[in-house]
Motif scaffolding. Sequence first.
Motif, PDB file in Angstrom:
ATOM      1  N   UNK A  75       0.842  -1.190   0.000  1.00  0.00           N
ATOM      2  CA  UNK A  75       0.000   0.000   0.000  1.00  0.00           C
ATOM      3  C   UNK A  75       0.886   1.253   0.000  1.00  0.00           C
ATOM      4  N   UNK A  76       0.832   2.027  -1.093  1.00  0.00           N
ATOM      5  CA  UNK A  76       1.590   3.273  -1.183  1.00  0.00           C
ATOM      6  C   UNK A  76       0.701   4.507  -1.090  1.00  0.00           C
ATOM      7  N   UNK A  77      -0.609   4.311  -1.149  1.00  0.00           N
ATOM      8  CA  UNK A  77      -1.532   5.441  -1.036  1.00  0.00           C
ATOM      9  C   UNK A  77      -2.851   4.921  -0.474  1.00  0.00           C
ATOM     10  N   UNK A  78      -3.312   5.522   0.606  1.00  0.00           N
ATOM     11  CA  UNK A  78      -4.565   5.090   1.241  1.00  0.00           C
ATOM     12  C   UNK A  78      -5.660   6.135   1.107  1.00  0.00           C
ATOM     13  N   UNK A  79      -5.491   7.108   0.227  1.00  0.00           N
ATOM     14  CA  UNK A  79      -6.427   8.225   0.171  1.00  0.00           C
ATOM     15  C   UNK A  79      -7.611   8.002  -0.760  1.00  0.00           C
ATOM     16  N   UNK A  80      -7.500   7.061  -1.712  1.00  0.00           N
ATOM     17  CA  UNK A  80      -8.579   6.871  -2.682  1.00  0.00           C
ATOM     18  C   UNK A  80      -9.124   5.473  -2.669  1.00  0.00           C
ATOM     19  N   UNK A  81      -9.564   5.005  -3.843  1.00  0.00           N
ATOM     20  CA  UNK A  81     -10.045   3.637  -3.967  1.00  0.00           C
ATOM     21  C   UNK A  81      -8.934   2.670  -3.578  1.00  0.00           C
ATOM     22  N   UNK A  82      -9.267   1.570  -2.904  1.00  0.00           N
ATOM     23  CA  UNK A  82      -8.224   0.639  -2.464  1.00  0.00           C
ATOM     24  C   UNK A  82      -7.332   0.149  -3.601  1.00  0.00           C
ATOM     25  N   UNK A  83      -7.940  -0.143  -4.758  1.00  0.00           N
ATOM     26  CA  UNK A  83      -7.140  -0.657  -5.870  1.00  0.00           C
ATOM     27  C   UNK A  83      -6.177   0.373  -6.437  1.00  0.00           C
ATOM     28  N   UNK A  84      -6.451   1.651  -6.193  1.00  0.00           N
ATOM     29  CA  UNK A  84      -5.665   2.716  -6.820  1.00  0.00           C
ATOM     30  C   UNK A  84      -4.396   3.061  -6.056  1.00  0.00           C
ATOM     31  N   UNK A  85      -4.204   2.515  -4.870  1.00  0.00           N
ATOM     32  CA  UNK A  85      -3.046   2.899  -4.075  1.00  0.00           C
ATOM     33  C   UNK A  85      -2.084   1.765  -3.794  1.00  0.00           C
ATOM     34  N   UNK A  86      -1.982   0.799  -4.732  1.00  0.00           N
ATOM     35  CA  UNK A  86      -1.161  -0.400  -4.538  1.00  0.00           C
ATOM     36  C   UNK A  86       0.000  -0.381  -5.518  1.00  0.00           C
ATOM     37  N   UNK A  87       1.171  -0.818  -5.050  1.00  0.00           N
ATOM     38  CA  UNK A  87       2.374  -0.838  -5.882  1.00  0.00           C
ATOM     39  C   UNK A  87       2.988  -2.238  -5.860  1.00  0.00           C
ATOM     40  N   UNK A  88       3.503  -2.665  -7.001  1.00  0.00           N
ATOM     41  CA  UNK A  88       4.096  -3.991  -7.174  1.00  0.00           C
ATOM     42  C   UNK A  88       5.608  -3.884  -6.993  1.00  0.00           C
ATOM     43  N   UNK A  89       6.152  -4.636  -6.029  1.00  0.00           N
ATOM     44  CA  UNK A  89       7.566  -4.527  -5.682  1.00  0.00           C
ATOM     45  C   UNK A  89       8.268  -5.882  -5.732  1.00  0.00           C
ATOM     46  N   UNK A  90       9.553  -5.841  -6.089  1.00  0.00           N
ATOM     47  CA  UNK A  90      10.439  -7.002  -6.023  1.00  0.00           C
ATOM     48  C   UNK A  90      11.428  -6.754  -4.894  1.00  0.00           C
ATOM     49  N   UNK A  91      11.603  -7.724  -4.003  1.00  0.00           N
ATOM     50  CA  UNK A  91      12.470  -7.488  -2.849  1.00  0.00           C
ATOM     51  C   UNK A  91      13.313  -8.706  -2.522  1.00  0.00           C
ATOM     52  N   UNK A  92      14.363  -8.443  -1.769  1.00  0.00           N
ATOM     53  CA  UNK A  92      15.312  -9.451  -1.318  1.00  0.00           C
ATOM     54  C   UNK A  92      14.838 -10.004   0.019  1.00  0.00           C
ATOM     55  N   UNK A  93      14.633 -11.310   0.103  1.00  0.00           N
ATOM     56  CA  UNK A  93      14.153 -11.923   1.344  1.00  0.00           C
ATOM     57  C   UNK A  93      15.203 -11.908   2.450  1.00  0.00           C
ATOM     58  N   UNK A  94      16.447 -11.603   2.104  1.00  0.00           N
ATOM     59  CA  UNK A  94      17.496 -11.522   3.109  1.00  0.00           C
ATOM     60  C   UNK A  94      17.736 -10.084   3.576  1.00  0.00           C
ATOM     61  N   UNK A  95      16.891  -9.158   3.148  1.00  0.00           N
ATOM     62  CA  UNK A  95      17.029  -7.771   3.570  1.00  0.00           C
ATOM     63  C   UNK A  95      16.772  -7.651   5.074  1.00  0.00           C
ATOM     64  N   UNK A  96      17.469  -6.762   5.766  1.00  0.00           N
ATOM     65  CA  UNK A  96      17.231  -6.565   7.204  1.00  0.00           C
ATOM     66  C   UNK A  96      15.772  -6.204   7.477  1.00  0.00           C
ATOM     67  N   UNK A  97      15.192  -6.843   8.486  1.00  0.00           N
ATOM     68  CA  UNK A  97      13.811  -6.561   8.872  1.00  0.00           C
ATOM     69  C   UNK A  97      12.803  -7.550   8.351  1.00  0.00           C
ATOM     70  N   UNK A  98      13.217  -8.483   7.482  1.00  0.00           N
ATOM     71  CA  UNK A  98      12.312  -9.520   6.982  1.00  0.00           C
ATOM     72  C   UNK A  98      12.405 -10.726   7.912  1.00  0.00           C
ATOM     73  N   UNK A  99      11.258 -11.185   8.393  1.00  0.00           N
ATOM     74  CA  UNK A  99      11.230 -12.354   9.289  1.00  0.00           C
ATOM     75  C   UNK A  99      10.153 -13.318   8.817  1.00  0.00           C
ATOM     76  N   UNK A 100      10.510 -14.600   8.725  1.00  0.00           N
ATOM     77  CA  UNK A 100       9.608 -15.640   8.246  1.00  0.00           C
ATOM     78  C   UNK A 100       9.261 -16.565   9.408  1.00  0.00           C
ATOM     79  N   UNK A 101       7.961 -16.798   9.611  1.00  0.00           N
ATOM     80  CA  UNK A 101       7.508 -17.713  10.654  1.00  0.00           C
ATOM     81  C   UNK A 101       6.695 -18.823  10.017  1.00  0.00           C
TER      82      UNK A 101
END
Length: 394
Positions: A176-202
């Motif tokens: 979610x990059x924008x919460x001001x309008x329609x829910x579908x209009x504020x979403x962004x598609x991202x590629x990320x590294x699972x070993x980045x600091x702050x990622x935790x898998x349970x």
Amino acid sequence: MNLDLSDEELAFRDEVRAFLDQSLTPELREAGRRATSVFMDKRYSLPWQRLLHARGWAAPSWPKQYGGPGWNEMQRHIFAAECARAGAPSLAPMGLRMVGPVIMGFGTVEQKAYYLPRILSGEDYWCQGYSEPGAGSDLASLKLRAVRDGDHYVLNGSKLWTTHAHWANRMFCLARTDASGKPQAGITFLLLDMEAPGVRVRPIITLAGEHEVNEVFFEDVRVPVSGRVGEENQGWTVAKHLLEFERGGGSAPGLKALLERTRAAAEAGGLVSDGAFRRRLAEAEVMVQAIEMSEHRVLAALSAGKNPGPASSMLKTQGGEAMQLVDELLVEVAGAYGAVDQPLARVAGSNQAAVGPEAVLTAMPRYLNDRAASIYGGSNEIQRDIMARLVLGL
């Protein structure tokens, strides 16, 4: 629609059969037979992917310019059918069938050059960050926040039911990059590294006693803006493109192979002499045959350059329900043996002997795992809404 194979297609089928006969090791065949999920264990799917990649066949639907074989629709169907017949392990779909086509369609030149070869080789193993605790079928209500900070997005929140996140080194996710309008209009598609600091898998252990899905938590995870696919706040368009690949057809070859194994087990166990069971088995055969014919019609439409429209929703729903029906039949064949939990015996190459016939070793875990087919990729209720709207005009 002509269902007969041409001479060229028959030659291609024979080429595929010869390759499978030569390349599938006994361990890979055993792993394919003992699979309890559409998502194969990484220790078997990756070696098989590398063998296919060396032949140029790892991504049947990819065009040649991106490293695929450039096959037509019928060649892809033949390949899938022969792999199912031979009992080959399935490949992880998140990279090859989901994010790969998305990067081709929406990625930058740099993203294509970097990610696509790594997806083909298996160097990058992907998971999908879509569902959240409060956003499953209603995916547009997701709340994972991505706040722009210079050349990065900072992510805080969580994802749920993330398949193979414990093995993945990459994730494609919606944030979610924008919460001001329609829910579908504020979403962004991202590629990320699972070993980045702050990622935790349970881990989440399923009813089948297996570790396939996970919770993933993000605490101030920094994702470079260069990892964004498409424009900011336009991720919903990218996600819909991906779902076309996730929900598409191609289930008939696997269903036919599973049905054949079920019939053989029923014949060996004597259950096939029961009239009520034979009727249900015949119903399943008719259902699978109908799905196969529908998939052929889609193949014909695609070959003619047409869009199959809502057929992907229909095939997703019917394919999942047929799979669940065949699972129920195999559990019935297993009888009391279906209640025995024997995870070690299901591991390819294990020296743990199975309790009961090997043909029913995976009956119960398959049944439990495949209950999720009614939900993943968009719930059956959502698919029926799509069909009602686009086909019936309701």
